[in-house]
Scaffold this active site. Sequence first.
Site, PDB file in Angstrom:
ATOM      1  N   HIS A  18      -7.501  -4.592  -2.210  1.00 31.35           N
ATOM      2  CA  HIS A  18      -7.026  -5.813  -1.673  1.00 31.35           C
ATOM      3  C   HIS A  18      -8.299  -6.104  -0.702  1.00 31.35           C
ATOM      4  O   HIS A  18      -8.583  -7.586  -0.349  1.00 31.35           O
ATOM      5  CB  HIS A  18      -5.964  -5.725  -1.212  1.00 31.35           C
ATOM      6  CG  HIS A  18      -4.552  -5.614  -2.044  1.00 31.35           C
ATOM      7  ND1 HIS A  18      -3.489  -5.162  -1.712  1.00 31.35           N
ATOM      8  CD2 HIS A  18      -4.518  -5.972  -3.503  1.00 31.35           C
ATOM      9  CE1 HIS A  18      -2.687  -5.153  -2.988  1.00 31.35           C
ATOM     10  NE2 HIS A  18      -3.386  -5.498  -3.940  1.00 31.35           N
ATOM     11  N   HIS A  41      -3.161  -7.220 -14.656  1.00 32.99           N
ATOM     12  CA  HIS A  41      -2.055  -6.414 -14.445  1.00 32.99           C
ATOM     13  C   HIS A  41      -1.460  -6.823 -13.076  1.00 32.99           C
ATOM     14  O   HIS A  41      -1.583  -6.022 -11.944  1.00 32.99           O
ATOM     15  CB  HIS A  41      -2.464  -4.982 -14.592  1.00 32.99           C
ATOM     16  CG  HIS A  41      -3.054  -4.532 -15.696  1.00 32.99           C
ATOM     17  ND1 HIS A  41      -4.327  -4.800 -16.373  1.00 32.99           N
ATOM     18  CD2 HIS A  41      -2.506  -3.634 -16.889  1.00 32.99           C
ATOM     19  CE1 HIS A  41      -4.824  -4.323 -17.360  1.00 32.99           C
ATOM     20  NE2 HIS A  41      -3.521  -3.722 -17.934  1.00 32.99           N
ATOM     21  N   SER A  99      -1.591  -8.265  -5.180  1.00 31.38           N
ATOM     22  CA  SER A  99      -2.906  -9.052  -5.757  1.00 31.38           C
ATOM     23  C   SER A  99      -2.470 -10.536  -6.030  1.00 31.38           C
ATOM     24  O   SER A  99      -3.263 -11.426  -5.649  1.00 31.38           O
ATOM     25  CB  SER A  99      -3.550  -8.538  -6.956  1.00 31.38           C
ATOM     26  OG  SER A  99      -2.762  -8.181  -7.798  1.00 31.38           O
ATOM     27  N   ASP A 168      -6.734  -4.248 -13.176  1.00 29.30           N
ATOM     28  CA  ASP A 168      -6.064  -3.373 -12.413  1.00 29.30           C
ATOM     29  C   ASP A 168      -4.896  -2.545 -12.953  1.00 29.30           C
ATOM     30  O   ASP A 168      -3.816  -2.654 -12.779  1.00 29.30           O
ATOM     31  CB  ASP A 168      -5.555  -3.802 -10.784  1.00 29.30           C
ATOM     32  CG  ASP A 168      -4.925  -2.876 -10.199  1.00 29.30           C
ATOM     33  OD1 ASP A 168      -5.069  -1.663 -10.158  1.00 29.30           O
ATOM     34  OD2 ASP A 168      -3.912  -3.388  -9.534  1.00 29.30           O
TER      35      ASP A 168
END
Length: 286
Positions: A18, A41, A99, A168
Amino acid sequence: MNYRHAFHAGNHADVIKHLTLLALCDALVAKPAAVFALDTHAGRGLYALDSNSAQRTGEAQAGIGRLMAEAPGDPLVQRYLQAVRACRNEHGMAAYPGSPWLLAHALRPQDRIAACELHPEEAGQLKANFAREPRVAVHERDGYAAIKALLPPRIGDTKFARGLVLVDPPYEAQLDEFDAVLAGVREGLTRWPQGTFAVWYPIKLRRSLQPFFRRAATLPAKSALVAELMVREDDSPLRMNGSGMLVLNPPWQLDQALKPALAKVAKVLAETTGASARVEWLKSPD
């Protein structure tokens, strides 16, 4: 399909992921042209660190919990902590942003986001979390297939020349997942060569990553940067000792933002004397 990020939200892997994501978003919005972001993802996009899942592992306390308590004085780290606080102001003091939430709050009204999640329950929660956010399109589908379907990005009459793809995966297939990652990113770069692609990867035994790095260096990107955060020595194949971000076509000076930030984070999150951080070019820019 069994992976649930709720058990791991806010851990040291989320911290580096992040931090990097926000640095990329800030670089993209520095220019006026609209941006497109694809999260392959996405998970559910928002987590409660007081949930049974998070409490069972306690990983968040050793990650974002420790970092917020120490709050090292680095601009990028402070940017990240500010985003977490903003999430908690909206959703409660136990909230942690995934995210998709960070993308939605770091990007602008003219930007667009596609968030993909294959797990039905997680996808349903993702849709609920962003039901009132018209900039975010939620897709219950395979993220690798979405790279082929959604790139190059075009929504209506708008073509997006600039943007980001975050890859991810949960690595349930362990080392075999790297094959899918590299194939997906190669496809994406072929379709959208000017896009920035950011890939998260776990680190257990470092030597097992060498084939991945060799193949990543051959991808059709102008440059490739590797950033890693280790909280302990990379000497055990049974646990995740750290993780990294492979960034293809990174924006200018991303490495200079990440180096001091990750160095300070490594000191805060260190579990042994083997904790470390590194930011190196896998393929240097021309």
